[in-house]
Design a protein around this motif. Structure first.
Motif, short mmCIF file in Angstrom:
data_model
loop_
_atom_site.label_atom_id
_atom_site.label_comp_id
_atom_site.label_asym_id
_atom_site.label_seq_id
_atom_site.Cartn_x
_atom_site.Cartn_y
_atom_site.Cartn_z
N UNK A 124 0.88 -1.18 0.00
CA UNK A 124 0.00 0.00 0.00
C UNK A 124 0.91 1.22 0.00
N UNK A 125 0.90 1.98 -1.08
CA UNK A 125 1.75 3.16 -1.18
C UNK A 125 0.94 4.32 -1.73
N UNK A 126 0.76 5.35 -0.93
CA UNK A 126 0.02 6.54 -1.31
C UNK A 126 0.88 7.52 -2.11
N UNK A 127 2.13 7.15 -2.35
CA UNK A 127 3.05 7.95 -3.17
C UNK A 127 3.23 9.36 -2.64
N UNK A 128 3.31 9.47 -1.32
CA UNK A 128 3.58 10.77 -0.71
C UNK A 128 5.03 11.19 -0.92
N UNK A 165 -1.74 13.69 -0.15
CA UNK A 165 -1.33 14.95 -0.78
C UNK A 165 -0.35 14.75 -1.93
N UNK A 166 0.29 13.59 -2.02
CA UNK A 166 1.31 13.39 -3.03
C UNK A 166 0.91 12.38 -4.10
N UNK A 277 -1.83 6.05 -5.30
CA UNK A 277 -2.34 4.95 -4.48
C UNK A 277 -2.16 3.59 -5.15
N UNK A 278 -0.93 3.12 -5.17
CA UNK A 278 -0.60 1.81 -5.74
C UNK A 278 -0.73 0.75 -4.65
N UNK A 290 0.40 -2.46 7.66
CA UNK A 290 0.33 -1.38 6.67
C UNK A 290 0.77 -0.07 7.31
N UNK A 291 0.81 0.97 6.50
CA UNK A 291 1.05 2.36 6.94
C UNK A 291 2.36 2.50 7.71
#
Length: 323
Positions: A124-128, A165-166, A277-278, A290-291
């Motif tokens: 789980x990567x929000x690409x911040x 945000x990213x 969000x990958x 996660x996180x």
């Protein structure tokens, strides 16, 4: 017309004779579309011809219907279609009217079905931030960038992120390389079972959007097998929302993999493409946490926190120099 969910619909009803007074795209998914119209007279039969965008009448698929609506099935995801309609009055037929044009969405994430274990996000990567990603990142042109807010060129790229945000995007202004690849951290599917799925959110707005290829490597990142491609503009405006993409990775269960995103830009600067969000989900008897985040970083220490994936109360930590 502008369809409610952002699907482009170029039908018209002015000067259509007696075929119909209104033509509408009622709903659409990745493989089907539902369309309807209002009869121009007392006719009770119609002919419908459809095909990929730009097809010539007489070369498409045809269907005869006795109601003022039709369901077109067996369509291809993320593809443009044109539809024409003709009234059939028995001994006479009206001119063909159209096209009504629409774009089917991508195959959306379906989630995983587990016969044993539970659904668990392995990645789980929000690409911040760039984090554990490697590849053609930079701050110039012709590279992938990490970004918040809008991109630097007007009329192309998103106005912000889908989540958080990213996000990552490829800057297509003059200079740099015409293509660039970024690679995810390792995605360990060694102990996963059932099924696996990659999902991410895509934004492709601009007049010269190029081609995005998504590949999976199971040889340590040396070679990548292509599992998804998209070429050209999808969103028609920067403010349009990102769209979800789902890709089946079940064939990669039982091994560690890397996911690569390769973008080949178009002919000009107006082709900024973004992802956000990958995630990779699979079935696991022991769900992954996660996180993962780091804080209070000093010259010789860092504090790490994460969220438990289930009811576990113990974790193993492995760390080392970047890469």
């Amino acid at each position: 017309f502008q369809a409610e969910d952002g699907i482009r619909d170029s039908s018209t009803s002015r000067g259509l004779g007696d075929v119909y007074k209104r033509q509408a795209l009622d709903s659409v998914n990745s493989s089907s579309a539902w369309l309807s119209w209002t009869a121009g007279g007392t006719e009770t039969a119609w002919n419908v011809e459809y095909g990929t965008s730009g097809f010539a009448l007489g070369t498409g698929s045809t269907v005869a219907v006795s109601a003022d609506s039709v369901n077109l099935s067996g369509l291809t995801a993320a593809s443009g279609y044109d539809v024409y309609v003709q009234a059939d009055c028995g001994t006479d037929q009206s001119p063909w009217i159209g096209p009504l044009s629409f774009l089917t969405p991508f195959n959306a994430p379906q989630g995983v079905v587990c016969t044993t274990g539970n659904p668990s996000f392995v990645l789980v990567d929000d690409l911040e931030s760039q984090g554990g990603w490697t590849g053609d990142f930079g701050t110039g042109n012709g590279v992938w960038r990490t970004n918040t807010g809008g991109t630097g060129s007007p009329g192309t790229g998103p106005l912000g992120s889908h989540s958080g945000s990213g996000y990552f995007y490829y800057e297509t202004s003059t200079g740099g390389s015409p293509t660039g690849t970024i690679v995810s951290p390792v995605v360990d599917l060694t102990n996963s079972s059932g099924s696996a799925e990659l999902s991410f959110f895509l934004h492709a707005a601009g007049g010269t959007v190029g081609t995005l290829d998504v590949g999976v490597s199971n040889d340590g990142g040396i070679t990548f097998n292509n599992v998804f491609s998209w070429s050209g503009e999808y969103q028609s405006a920067q403010a349009d929302p990102y769209v979800p993409v789902g890709i089946d990775l079940t064939s990669y269960l039982g091994q560690p993999i890397y996911v690569g995103f390769t973008y080949t830009k178009g002919a000009s600067w107006s082709g900024d493409l973004a992802i956000d969000l990958v995630r990779v989900e699979a079935c696991a008897s022991c769900a992954a946490p996660t996180s993962l985040t780091a804080s209070n970083i000093t010259g010789n220490s860092a504090e790490l926190v994460w969220t438990a994936g289930g009811i576990e109360t113990a974790w193993n930590i492995e760390y080392g120099p970047a890469g």
